[in-house]
Design an enzyme around this catalytic site. Structure first.
Site, mmCIF file in Angstrom:
data_model
loop_
_atom_site.group_PDB
_atom_site.id
_atom_site.type_symbol
_atom_site.label_atom_id
_atom_site.label_comp_id
_atom_site.label_asym_id
_atom_site.label_seq_id
_atom_site.Cartn_x
_atom_site.Cartn_y
_atom_site.Cartn_z
ATOM 1 C CB ALA A 115 35.476 41.628 31.384
ATOM 2 C CB SER A 116 40.320 42.088 34.658
ATOM 3 O OG SER A 116 40.824 40.792 34.476
ATOM 4 C CD GLN A 117 37.676 46.588 40.347
ATOM 5 O OE1 GLN A 117 38.090 45.604 40.967
ATOM 6 N NE2 GLN A 117 37.236 47.670 40.957
#
Length: 399
Positions: free
Chosen positions: A62-64
Site C-alpha cells: 500500500a503506497s504512502q
C-alpha cells in the site's frame, strides 16, 4: 479520528490541495484495504508492505498516502472519466478513483499477480466499490476493452511508456506514471496531444518496479563493507567498480546551491540524472551518512564512473541547506567537482519560474518540430520512446 488526522496532515504538508481528492480520502476507509495492519499503521503516512517473494523482497504494498494524494492531484480525475490503473495493489487507490469518477465514470485496475487481484477484488466489494473492474493481465498491454481512457495512472515503477498506454489514452487525456530516468524515479503527469506527451508536473517518488514484459532490472551495489549503504543504478551502468570506494578518504566540493528547509529537490536530481550516464540512487536506511549528511535518505543523487563515486551531501546554513558533492576513488575529487559544476549550472538555469519539462515521443512516431520549443537540454532514449528534456516556464495550476 485517524482518517481525519491523516487527511489534515496531508493538507498541511501540501500533498493534498483539492477538495475532490480530500473528500475521496475522507470517504474511503484505508484500514479496510489493510486488514492485517494495526489501525494506526493503516492511517500512518507510510508505505505498508503486503506481499513478499520467496527471498523476502517486497512485491506488493500500500503506497504512502502522501504520494497517493500527490499523484491523484497530478491526475486530476473528474466525474464521468474513464480511468485505467496499472498496478492494483490493495485496491485502495482504485476505490479513491471510483469515488472521484462517480457513477457516470468507470475504473479498471490491472495487475499481473493473481493474489493481488483477488485481494483487491475482495476489499473493493467489501467497501461498496462493485463498479471497479479488476483484471489479471500484464500492465504493459494496458486493457484495450475499456479504451479509450481519459486518464491512465501507473502505481508501479516503469522504465518506459509502453505503446499500449499511448494507444489507449484519449487525445487530450493525461497519463501519470513513476518514470525511471537512469535510476532516478519521478511521478510525471503527461498531457497527451498531437502525438506527443508533455509533462505538466514532476514529483519525486519511489515504487516497486513493474513485472512482466515491462520489467527493467537495475543493479544494487554494496558500497562499503560492514556499513548499510547501497547504490541503485540502471542495469546498463557498470557500478561494481565503486564497491569499497566509501572505505577510503574522500573530498567534498561545496556548491553555491541553497535549498530552503523542506524544499523539493526533484528538479536537481532529474538534472543530474540527465547529465551523467552513471547516475543512480544512494540509500542509507539506518542513518549511516558518513562525514556529511545525505541530501535524501532513500534516493540520494549519486554518480559512478569506473572506480570513482560521488554523491550529493548537504550542511545546514541559515534558512536551509547548502549543497555539496563528496567524491571517493582515484579521481573522485575530479568527479565531485564535475557533479558540483552541474548542480551550480542547474541553480543558474532552472530556478525562479523555470523548470525541466519532459516531452515524450514514440519510437517511429511524430518527430520533433520547431513548435516544440527550444532545443532539448538533454535527450534520453528508451526502447519505446525518446525523452526530450528542456528548460521551460513552470506550468500553471494543475487543474
Amino acid at each position: 479520528m485517524l482518517r481525519t488526522r491523516l487527511v489534515g496532515g496531508l493538507r498541511t504538508g501540501g500533498a493534498l490541495r483539492s477538495e475532490p481528492v480530500a473528500t475521496a480520502m475522507l470517504a474511503v476507509p484505508r484500514h479496510r484495504f489493510l486488514p492485517e495492519a494495526p489501525l494506526r499503521a493503516a492511517y500512518a503516512d507510510d508505505v505498508y508492505v503486503t506481499k513478499r517473494d520467496s527471498d523476502g523482497e517486497p512485491v506488493s504494498s500500500a503506497s504512502q498516502p502522501s504520494i497517493v494524494a500527490e499523484m491523484l492531484e497530478q491526475l486530476d480525475v473528474r466525474p464521468g472519466h474513464r480511468v485505467l490503473e496499472i498496478g492494483a495493489g490493495t485496491g485502495y487507490n482504485a476505490a479513491l478513483l471510483d469515488a472521484l469518477t462517480g457513477p457516470t465514470g468507470s475504473v479498471t485496475t490491472v495487475d499481473i499477480d493473481a493474489d493481488t487481484v483477488s485481494r483487491a477484488r475482495r476489499a473493493l466489494d467489501a467497501t461498496g466499490c462493485e463498479r471497479v473492474r479488476t483484471v489479471r493481465a500484464d500492465g504493459e498491454h494496458g486493457w484495450p476493452d475499456g479504451a479509450p481512457y481519459d486518464r491512465v495512472i501507473a502505481t508501479v515503477g516503469t522504465w518506459d511508456l509502453p505503446p499500449a498506454w499511448w494507444d489507449q489514452l484519449a487525445e487530450g487525456g493525461r497519463l501519470v506514471a513513476p518514470l525511471s530516468i537512469r535510476g532516478c524515479e519521478h511521478s510525471v503527469a503527461f498531457d497527451h496531444a498531437g502525438g506527443v506527451m508533455r509533462s505538466r508536473s514532476i514529483v519525486s517518488c519511489g515504487f516497486m518496479p513493474m513485472r512482466g514484459l515491462g520489467s527493467h532490472e537495475g543493479t544494487t551495489v554494496e558500497l562499503s563493507s560492514g556499513r548499510i549503504l547501497t547504490f541503485h543504478v540502471d542495469s546498463e551502468v557498470e557500478a561494481a567498480g565503486a564497491e569499497g570506494a566509501l572505505d577510503g578518504r574522500g573530498t567534498t566540493v561545496w556548491t553555491s546551491v541553497r535549498l530552503k528547509v523542506n524544499e523539493d529537490a526533484t528538479q536537481l536530481s532529474l538534472w543530474l540524472a540527465c547529465a551523467f550516464p552513471g547516475y543512480g540512487r544512494m540509500s542509507a536506511p539506518f542513518g549511516d551518512h558518513g562525514l556529511q549528511r545525505l541530501l535524501m535518505r532513500w534516493a540520494n543523487p549519486a554518480v559512478v564512473e569506473g572506480a570513482d563515486f560521488a554523491y550529493v551531501v548537504c550542511r545546514k546554513v541559515p534558512g536551509g541547506n547548502e549543497i555539496g558533492v563528496r567524491g571517493h576513488g582515484p579521481d573522485g575529487a575530479a568527479l565531485a567537482a564535475r557533479v558540483a559544476a552541474e548542480a551550480n549550472l542547474w541553480d543558474r538555469e532552472c530556478r525562479d519560474g523555470v523548470s525541466l519539462q519532459i516531452t515524450a515521443y514514440r519510437t517511429g512516431g511524430r518527430a520533433e518540430s520547431p513548435e516544440d520549443g527550444a532545443e532539448p537540454r538533454f535527450t534520453v532514449p528508451k526502447r519505446h520512446t525518446r525523452l526530450a528534456i528542456r528548460v521551460a516556464p513552470v506550468a500553471g495550476a494543475l487543474r
